[in-house]
Design an enzyme around this catalytic site. Structure first.
Site, PDB file in Angstrom:
ATOM      1  NE  ARG A 117     -18.285 -15.720  33.501  1.00 60.30           N
ATOM      2  CZ  ARG A 117     -17.702 -14.710  34.106  1.00 60.30           C
ATOM      3  NH1 ARG A 117     -16.619 -14.894  34.834  1.00 60.30           N
ATOM      4  NH2 ARG A 117     -18.190 -13.487  34.021  1.00 60.30           N
ATOM      5  CD  GLU A 156     -20.437 -12.439  39.406  1.00 60.62           C
ATOM      6  OE1 GLU A 156     -20.595 -12.582  38.189  1.00 60.62           O
ATOM      7  OE2 GLU A 156     -20.163 -11.342  39.935  1.00 60.62           O
ATOM      8  CB  CYS A 161     -30.896 -26.166  34.294  1.00 65.34           C
ATOM      9  SG  CYS A 161     -30.684 -27.627  33.266  1.00 65.34           S
ATOM     10  CB  CYS A 166     -33.989 -29.176  36.155  1.00 67.04           C
ATOM     11  SG  CYS A 166     -32.242 -28.847  36.462  1.00 67.04           S
ATOM     12  CD  GLU A 317     -15.645 -10.878  41.010  1.00 67.53           C
ATOM     13  OE1 GLU A 317     -16.049 -10.216  40.032  1.00 67.53           O
ATOM     14  OE2 GLU A 317     -15.745 -12.112  41.066  1.00 67.53           O
TER      15      GLU A 317
HETATM   16  C1  GLA Z   1     -17.943 -11.045  37.629  1.00 69.55           C
HETATM   17  C2  GLA Z   1     -17.174 -12.321  37.736  1.00 69.55           C
HETATM   18  C3  GLA Z   1     -15.730 -12.188  37.404  1.00 69.55           C
HETATM   19  C4  GLA Z   1     -15.512 -11.270  36.237  1.00 69.55           C
HETATM   20  C5  GLA Z   1     -16.179  -9.948  36.523  1.00 69.55           C
HETATM   21  C6  GLA Z   1     -15.980  -8.949  35.423  1.00 69.55           C
HETATM   22  O1  GLA Z   1     -18.072 -10.357  38.780  1.00 69.55           O
HETATM   23  O2  GLA Z   1     -17.297 -12.916  38.999  1.00 69.55           O
HETATM   24  O3  GLA Z   1     -15.233 -13.476  37.121  1.00 69.55           O
HETATM   25  O4  GLA Z   1     -16.061 -11.839  35.100  1.00 69.55           O
HETATM   26  O5  GLA Z   1     -17.546 -10.158  36.651  1.00 69.55           O
HETATM   27  O6  GLA Z   1     -16.559  -7.707  35.742  1.00 69.55           O
HETATM   28 ZN    ZN Z   2     -30.920 -29.403  34.663  1.00 72.83          ZN
END
Ligand code: GLA
Ligand code: ZN
Length: 676
Positions: A117, A156, A161, A166, A317
């Site tokens: 991701r 996050e 890249c 880029c 979070e």
């Molecule tokens: C980050 C991400 C979440 C998850 C947490 C785990 O903050 O935003 O998707 O992966 O870490 O701690």
């Molecule tokens: Zn790129």
């Protein structure tokens, strides 16, 4: 004076969680329990859709949002609001297969394969278009849902890249930055050394690991460009949401991270309506005391809050239990969750949210703690802790929208962090710009003083004391601001490594600190001694010896008063701490890095000079204040290991309802919240 993160009151503090029901769509037994248990835990918000792209659009152009609206409806009917994320944090497989340009290229020039991701090329117009489509549909479908309280863009942001798209964008960015004048760029980048000259902007490559990696200014500018590209990209998502939503007033945020190096968050902050961030302190690690972890957490909250310092932020979070990605994923000890959550509120948050509601059975975050663990039971220690936090937040509801007002500030600049980091010299291991800023912030806590963490572009006149640690990169306008601040009565403390380079990482000529600062501090720096980890020197000040580590500048006073001198080595007895009266204020220069435990004497001096009230607290007590229209809310946390008595108290204990007058003993990991 109240100011609300969401732009309006919701008459509660948010107690929420990332909720990922798309993992359980075939498990009605699970889904039917979730809402009942959320209510039991005092959860009043759920963040939906982070990473849900493949659930929304499993194949290109085929969309499924029914499950989302159904979940939002059920949450809403049960008094639980939604923060809706855009799903762009992870890509579905069809996209990578059909449009490989969306996959990021690393610093060696290799394209990633599908998976993981947070690894898209943000310059790719294909990626941007796909995001526009999915975000637009989401905004049309859910944008005016009565349960929706905020939008959460992607997840996050981070990383770089190095692809051709880029690269081209970087060149365009540089053309603008240097007025299309390659000679100007060559001059500012000092490229005449090591044959690094460019003939044209089209010659310039990003700083590949196996390429041009020796031009400090190129690397610095690449960091700025990366920030610029994130800010440019987030506008695509924000504009799409605004345009497609019927309700244009829903505030927008993105979840930021702790002391995050890749992006100058102040540029992202300009684009969003309120700040939210994800905090995962390493409690109980074997390198530091609990007390340090808590004080560091206070610094992180201050840094993030001050991105929009006049309003509360959200804690988007946190881990209700442990995480799965640290080297050692230790359990939180009793009372830690409660104390950390209240500290977060004390530091200006109007929410406590978790990642995530229910533990995943498999996949990437299988053993990451959650409110509901794999047992499926609410009779667990973690669930009880979370439910208790829900109760506490209920008692603190009126704190919503109250603000912070601090008289002291510590400067923290991304530009400066990068430039210290990309320049060679000194030590590879001990520059620690971010930690140094944090240590200066922490040095105020035993005196009961909270600080803002600000940029050189913020208003200095709001403060009586400014600490500017290691302000290595400095622009002429900052120098002028610092002078005006001191002239008008402010107290300024600067340290070793101040004013070495200009905005292009070119060294100032004529001795450090650069232009105009020699006059302000009344000193000139001749050399800097980089110490090995076990080396120590000392500074003799007021009959005491303070211990020096890592860096010691050899400075010559011009017209500053010497208040501390080195105790050892060939520069023994020369100036180490100076002070110059300048206009109505004072400019202090601390030429060496002190052990944290030895910073207090100098701090007491500068606080006294600045006229900031010192509240001598026992070590182990952390103090915070939030200001409302009619009331003040004071927080005392015992972050030490022994019971601690706090005196001169007056107010109502917001947890017990008792009147407090005089002294209270607070046990370790506990706290007192007083309303006055
Ligand atoms: C980050 C991400 C979440 C998850 C947490 C785990 O903050 O935003 O998707 O992966 O870490 O701690
Ligand atoms: Zn790129």
């Amino acid at each position: 004076m109240k100011n609300y993160a969401l732009g309006h009151p919701v008459n509660k503090l948010i107690h929420g969680c990332d909720y990922n029901p798309d993992q359980w769509l075939d498990r009605s037994d699970i889904l039917s329990k979730d809402i009942e248990y959320m209510k039991k835990a005092g959860i009043n918000e759920a963040t939906l859709g982070v990473f849900s792209w493949s659930a929304y659009e499993p194949v290109e152009g085929e969309f499924h949002f029914e499950w989302l609206t159904e979940v939002m409806d059920r949450l809403y009917e049960n008094g639980i609001s939604t923060i809706l994320a855009t799903p762009s944090g992870a890509r579905p497989i069809w996209m990578d297969q059909k449009y490989p340009e969306v996959m990021r290229v690393d610093g060696m020039g290799h394209r990633n394969r599908h998976g993981f991701r947070h690894n898209h090329c943000l310059s790719s117009e294909v990626f941007r278009d796909k995001v526009r489509i999915i975000d637009g549909k989401l905004a049309k479908i859910a944008g005016d849902h009565p349960g929706l309280i905020a939008w959460h863009i992607s997840n996050e942001f981070g990383g770089e890249c190095f692809c051709d798209l880029c690269k081209e964008k970087f060149r365009d960015y540089l053309r603008k930055r240097f007025n299309n004048d390659i000679n100007l760029l060559n001059h500012e980048w000092w490229s005449s050394f090591w044959s690094a000259k460019y003939n044209d902007f089209s010659d310039i490559e990003p700083p590949y690991q196996n390429g041009q990696n020796a031009l400090m200014a190129l690397k610095l500018e690449w960091h700025r460009f990366t920030t610029y590209n994130y800010a440019d990209y987030i506008s695509v998502e924000i504009d799409t949401i605004r345009e497609a939503s019927q309700n244009k007033d829903i505030p927008i945020t993105t979840n930021l991270m702790q002391r995050f190096y890749d992006i100058d968050y102040r540029e992202l902050a300009k684009k969003i309506d309120f700040i939210s961030w994800d905090s995962y302190p390493k409690f109980h690690n074997d390198l530091e005391r609990y007390e340090d972890t808590m004080m560091e957490s206070a610094f992180d909250h201050a840094l993030l809050r001050c991105l929009k310092k006049d309003k509360p932020f959200f804690l988007m979070e946190s881990a209700p239990a442990h995480v799965n990605w640290m080297d050692y994923n230790k359990l939180k000890r009793p009372h830690v969750h409660d104390q950390f959550s209240c500290q977060t509120v004390a530091c200006g948050s109007d929410s406590i949210q978790y990642f995530q509601w229910r533990r995943s059975r498999g996949g990437a975050e299988q053993f990451h703690g959650a409110v509901m663990d794999h047992s499926g039971s609410t009779d667990t220690r973690v669930f009880r802790d979370v439910a208790y936090t829900g109760e506490v937040l209920g008692k603190l509801a009126e704190i919503e929208g109250t603000v912070k007002k601090n008289e002291a500030a510590v400067i923290f600049e991304w530009d400066c962090w990068w430039s210290i980091d990309v320049s060679g010299g000194f030590s590879r291991h001990t520059k620690k710009y971010d930690v140094t800023c944090m240590d200066h912030f922490k040095s105020l806590i035993p005196f009961g003083v909270e600080a803002d963490v600000i940029s050189v572009n913020d208003d200095f006149e709001d403060y009586k004391l400014i600490i500017a640690p290691m302000l290595f990169l400095i622009r002429p306008e900052t120098i002028d601001k610092m002078k005006r601040f001191v002239e008008n009565g402010g107290v300024l403390l600067a340290t070793y490594m101040t004013g070495y380079v200009n905005e292009n990482s070119l060294c100032y000529e004529g001795g450090f600190p650069g232009d105009g600062l020699k006059e302000l501090f009344g000193i000139v720096n001749e050399e800097i001694d980089t110490l090995y980890p076990s080396d120590r020197n000392g500074i003799s000040m007021d009959g005491k010896t303070l211990v020096v580590k890592d860096y010691a500048e050899l400075i010559k006073p011009i017209d500053a008063e010497v208040i501390g001198t080195y105790t050892d080595d060939f520069y023994k007895d020369t100036a180490a701490i100076t002070c110059k009266r300048y206009g109505n204020g004072k400019a202090y220069y601390q030429a060496a890095r002190l052990l944290n435990e030895d910073m207090g004497d100098l701090v007491r001096k500068i606080l006294n000079d600045a006229g900031i009230k010192i509240r001598d607290l026992l070590s182990g007590i952390e103090h915070h204040v939030r200001y409302g229209d009619d009331h003040i809310y004071e927080f005392y946390f015992n972050i030490g290991e022994e019971p601690a008595e706090v005196s001169d108290l007056d107010g109502t204990d917001m947890i017990t309802g008792d009147t407090v007058n005089g002294s209270v003993t607070i046990l370790p990991r506990r706290y007192l919240i007083l309303k006055k």
